[in-house]
Design a protein around this motif. Sequence first.
Motif, PDB file in Angstrom:
ATOM      1  N   UNK A  47     -10.837 -32.291  36.673  1.00  0.00           N
ATOM      2  CA  UNK A  47     -10.597 -30.942  36.162  1.00  0.00           C
ATOM      3  C   UNK A  47     -11.786 -30.511  35.300  1.00  0.00           C
ATOM      4  N   UNK A  48     -12.407 -29.386  35.635  1.00  0.00           N
ATOM      5  CA  UNK A  48     -13.538 -28.915  34.833  1.00  0.00           C
ATOM      6  C   UNK A  48     -13.099 -28.532  33.418  1.00  0.00           C
ATOM      7  N   UNK A  49     -13.940 -28.864  32.446  1.00  0.00           N
ATOM      8  CA  UNK A  49     -13.623 -28.538  31.060  1.00  0.00           C
ATOM      9  C   UNK A  49     -12.808 -29.589  30.342  1.00  0.00           C
ATOM     10  N   UNK A  50     -12.468 -30.688  31.035  1.00  0.00           N
ATOM     11  CA  UNK A  50     -11.697 -31.769  30.422  1.00  0.00           C
ATOM     12  C   UNK A  50     -12.609 -32.982  30.275  1.00  0.00           C
ATOM     13  N   UNK A  51     -12.693 -33.510  29.056  1.00  0.00           N
ATOM     14  CA  UNK A  51     -13.498 -34.707  28.824  1.00  0.00           C
ATOM     15  C   UNK A  51     -12.635 -35.773  28.153  1.00  0.00           C
ATOM     16  N   UNK A  52     -12.919 -37.015  28.511  1.00  0.00           N
ATOM     17  CA  UNK A  52     -12.202 -38.181  27.984  1.00  0.00           C
ATOM     18  C   UNK A  52     -13.101 -38.782  26.909  1.00  0.00           C
ATOM     19  N   UNK A  53     -12.593 -38.877  25.690  1.00  0.00           N
ATOM     20  CA  UNK A  53     -13.429 -39.304  24.578  1.00  0.00           C
ATOM     21  C   UNK A  53     -12.770 -40.403  23.772  1.00  0.00           C
ATOM     22  N   UNK A  54     -13.616 -41.143  23.098  1.00  0.00           N
ATOM     23  CA  UNK A  54     -13.130 -42.145  22.167  1.00  0.00           C
ATOM     24  C   UNK A  54     -12.889 -41.470  20.829  1.00  0.00           C
ATOM     25  N   UNK A  55     -11.733 -41.727  20.248  1.00  0.00           N
ATOM     26  CA  UNK A  55     -11.406 -41.127  18.957  1.00  0.00           C
ATOM     27  C   UNK A  55     -12.204 -41.825  17.864  1.00  0.00           C
ATOM     28  N   UNK A  56     -12.669 -41.044  16.910  1.00  0.00           N
ATOM     29  CA  UNK A  56     -13.489 -41.601  15.829  1.00  0.00           C
ATOM     30  C   UNK A  56     -12.670 -41.981  14.615  1.00  0.00           C
TER      31      UNK A  56
ATOM     32  N   UNK B 176      -9.898 -30.472  25.944  1.00  0.00           N
ATOM     33  CA  UNK B 176      -9.876 -29.410  26.942  1.00  0.00           C
ATOM     34  C   UNK B 176     -10.613 -28.226  26.324  1.00  0.00           C
ATOM     35  N   UNK B 177     -11.720 -27.857  26.946  1.00  0.00           N
ATOM     36  CA  UNK B 177     -12.545 -26.761  26.454  1.00  0.00           C
ATOM     37  C   UNK B 177     -12.202 -25.513  27.256  1.00  0.00           C
ATOM     38  N   UNK B 178     -11.458 -24.609  26.644  1.00  0.00           N
ATOM     39  CA  UNK B 178     -10.995 -23.428  27.360  1.00  0.00           C
ATOM     40  C   UNK B 178     -12.102 -22.410  27.594  1.00  0.00           C
TER      41      UNK B 178
END
Length: 128
Positions: free
Chosen positions: A78-87, A104-106
């Motif tokens: 899905x475009x605009x969705x990134x999987x990240x490590x929480x800080x 999710x970057x709208x």
Amino acid sequence: MTVQRSEQNTELVNFREKRAESQQVEDKYLNVLEHAKNVAKTNDVMVARLGYREVATHYGCAYKNDGYRVMEEMAERVPGVTYKESRTLCVDDAMGVGGHHIEITFAHPDLAGWMRAHEANAGGNGGR
């Protein structure tokens, strides 16, 4: 020759089942995205962050840890969705689960189009 046709029909049925399954998965992605849209609207931001529990709940996972798998899949598909490590350290990190989320970057140029296209394929369920 009849055996070949039978095999061909089986392949067609399997293809249709896979397409239906794919559509069902995309519908579940839309459920997660709609929840994220509500989170972003509530917080008056253009980026929503969801942890695995929220993703698992709105996707409808049988097991909450399946939320990690769904987060990774959504980031790939899905475009605009990134999987990240929480800080930041949270309760889930201390328990040995957690430490990842999706963003999710709208404002992403392709996300709105992706959502409209998949809502149309789902039969116009855009007003969920």
